[in-house]
Design a protein around this motif. Structure first.
Motif, short mmCIF file in Angstrom:
data_model
loop_
_atom_site.label_atom_id
_atom_site.label_comp_id
_atom_site.label_asym_id
_atom_site.label_seq_id
_atom_site.Cartn_x
_atom_site.Cartn_y
_atom_site.Cartn_z
N GLU A 393 0.85 -1.21 0.00
CA GLU A 393 0.00 0.00 0.00
C GLU A 393 0.87 1.25 0.00
O GLU A 393 0.61 2.21 -0.71
CB GLU A 393 -0.93 0.00 1.22
CG GLU A 393 -2.02 -1.04 1.15
CD GLU A 393 -2.88 -1.07 2.41
OE1 GLU A 393 -3.10 -0.01 3.01
OE2 GLU A 393 -3.33 -2.17 2.80
N GLU A 397 1.13 4.39 -2.58
CA GLU A 397 1.00 5.78 -2.14
C GLU A 397 2.20 6.61 -2.62
O GLU A 397 2.04 7.76 -3.02
CB GLU A 397 0.91 5.86 -0.61
CG GLU A 397 -0.31 5.17 -0.01
CD GLU A 397 -1.56 6.03 -0.08
OE1 GLU A 397 -1.44 7.22 -0.42
OE2 GLU A 397 -2.66 5.49 0.18
N ARG A 401 2.38 9.81 -5.48
CA ARG A 401 2.87 11.15 -5.10
C ARG A 401 4.12 11.58 -5.87
O ARG A 401 4.60 12.70 -5.66
CB ARG A 401 3.19 11.17 -3.60
CG ARG A 401 1.98 11.16 -2.70
CD ARG A 401 2.42 10.97 -1.26
NE ARG A 401 1.31 11.17 -0.32
CZ ARG A 401 0.39 10.26 -0.06
NH1 ARG A 401 0.42 9.09 -0.70
NH2 ARG A 401 -0.59 10.51 0.81
#
Ligand code: CTP
Length: 408
Positions: A393, A397, A401
């Protein structure tokens, strides 16, 4: 963890003594949630019986293209269309040569030729004697199957059933499982070089003792594996931990914070992402005694002096900013209380885009954790889960970004 839930794997066995490992591999696939359909060549059935493989997979084994169970009499089409991946383990030298030529006079090679190449990956786990492995013909054939779109998994090194020692052993069942799981991960970090620091550091006091902490390195190792599975090149700078290196990851072992700083500064030169999970000792003894510090008989403990270690994350992040380089830095914060507050303050102090907070005593040495993601926009919790799940996860993420210039 049922990482292969919903996946259908066609497991092809060809003739080789490594077939004994395929039984265990089949079990691991099933335990990971996959359904497994075994297909065996005639030669494979000399080494392990279809009865064994049927019992472990829970499905009758296919061995012939003339199998009357298939109503249309086309097992090569039906089996390959149902598969999410085809794994050949073991793949013999002869079978690899047959793939190169596109031969199709028995079911397994026929099925591989009939595989829909755009959606069914073919993974090949070679297994053979070391001379056969290093023979130019085999190496040429491996390059060709790779060029034809198969994924060649490489081999292990060691004692071989023939009594010789060298390259050519089939990978172990758990390594094969990791490769299959990796195959299904989205390649969101393809083209990136990720450097991860992990584990504790050890600050020597004398040749016998030192100060360290409870970090097991599990989270950092999970992040290294997840990044590699996501397609990145990964360098793992590891403090003293007893964990196996994730496959395909370059590992640099260090002991002290100073060694970790040096190794990290060297590795990040070519990196695009830096993840600092290491629990770096904040202080080291001011002096390192060459000999064991002895009790002096007075009953008084020695007066120890400490100096502060350089902050690796801060140094790397400042260096990247100073050079105007694009290095996406992610920090961790191990706290014992007020997690959100400390994590927000730490992110700003270190000047990094993303900081991941966790409660140290609840995670050290554990296989599970929960994380708090802090970025400029706010805070997001990743609830308690296995560390590998959290690592995957977190990788997603990070990928989401990355600044535009860092996307492959
Ligand atoms: N870190 C580092 N080098 C250090 C100390 C910390 O690279 N010498 C990194 C850690 O890997 C982590 C982050 O900085 O990514 C925060 O570490 P942590 O120990 O939680 O915080 P500290 O910076 O040491 O601050 P404090 O002791 O005040 O909690």
């Amino acid at each position: 963890m049922q990482e292969l839930a919903g996946k259908h794997i066609v497991l092809g066995l060809t003739g080789g003594i490594a077939c004994y490992k395929s039984a265990e591999f089949c079990r691991l696939l099933v335990k990971s949630g996959a359904t497994v359909q075994v297909v065996m060549t005639e030669a494979a059935a000399q080494f392990i019986t279809p009865v064994t493989m049927q019992a472990l997979s829970g499905r009758p084994v296919y061995t012939s293209q003339w199998d009357v169970r298939e109503l249309n009499n086309m097992p090569h089409i039906n089996l390959s269309r149902e598969a999410d991946a085809i794994v050949l383990a073991p793949a013999s030298a002869d079978f690899i040569a047959r793939l190169v030529q596109g031969r199709s006079d028995e079911l397994l090679s026929l099925m591989c030729l009939a595989r829909p190449m755009d959606r069914v990956p073919l993974l090949i786990a070679p297994a053979m004697n070391r001379e056969m492995w290093s023979h130019p013909a085999t190496q040429r054939n491996l390059r060709q199957v790779d060029a034809d779109g198969a994924l060649v998994l490489g081999v292990g090194n060691g004692w071989q059933a023939c009594g010789e020692t060298g390259d050519g052993r089939m990978l172990e069942a758990d390594q094969l499982l990791d490769e299959v799981i990796a195959q299904f991960q989205p390649k969101v970090l393809a083209g990136q070089h990720v450097v991860v620091t992990a584990g504790p550091t050890f600050e020597a006091l004398d040749p016998i003792r030192g100060i360290t902490n409870h970090s097991s390195g599990k989270m950092g190792f999970a992040i290294a594996r997840a990044a590699r599975d996501a397609g990145a090149e990964v360098t793992l700078v590891a403090g003293p931990v007893h964990l196996p290196t994730p496959r395909g990851v370059r590992r640099v072992d260090v002991l002290s914070a100073q060694q970790m700083l040096e190794a990290t500064l060297h590795s990040v030169r070519t990196a695009s992402i830096f993840v600092a999970t290491a629990a770096v000792a904040d202080w080291r003894p001011a002096a390192h005694s060459q000999q064991k510090i002895k009790k002096d008989g007075t009953g008084k403990p020695p007066m120890l002096q400490f100096v502060e270690n350089e902050d690796i994350l801060l140094t790397v992040a400042q260096g990247a900013r100073a050079q105007g380089g694009q290095l996406f830095c992610v920090g961790f914060a191990a706290e014992s209380e007020n997690l959100a507050e400390h994590a927000k303050a730490k992110r700003e102090r270190k000047g990094i885009p993303l900081l991941v907070g966790n409660i140290g005593p609840l995670t050290f040495g554990q296989d599970h954790n929960s994380l708090l993601l802090v970025d400029a926009k706010g805070v997001r919790e990743l609830p308690r889960a296995p560390k590998l799940t959290l690592a995957r996860e977190l990788v997603a993420e990070i990928a989401a970004r990355l600044p535009a210039g860092l996307h492959p």
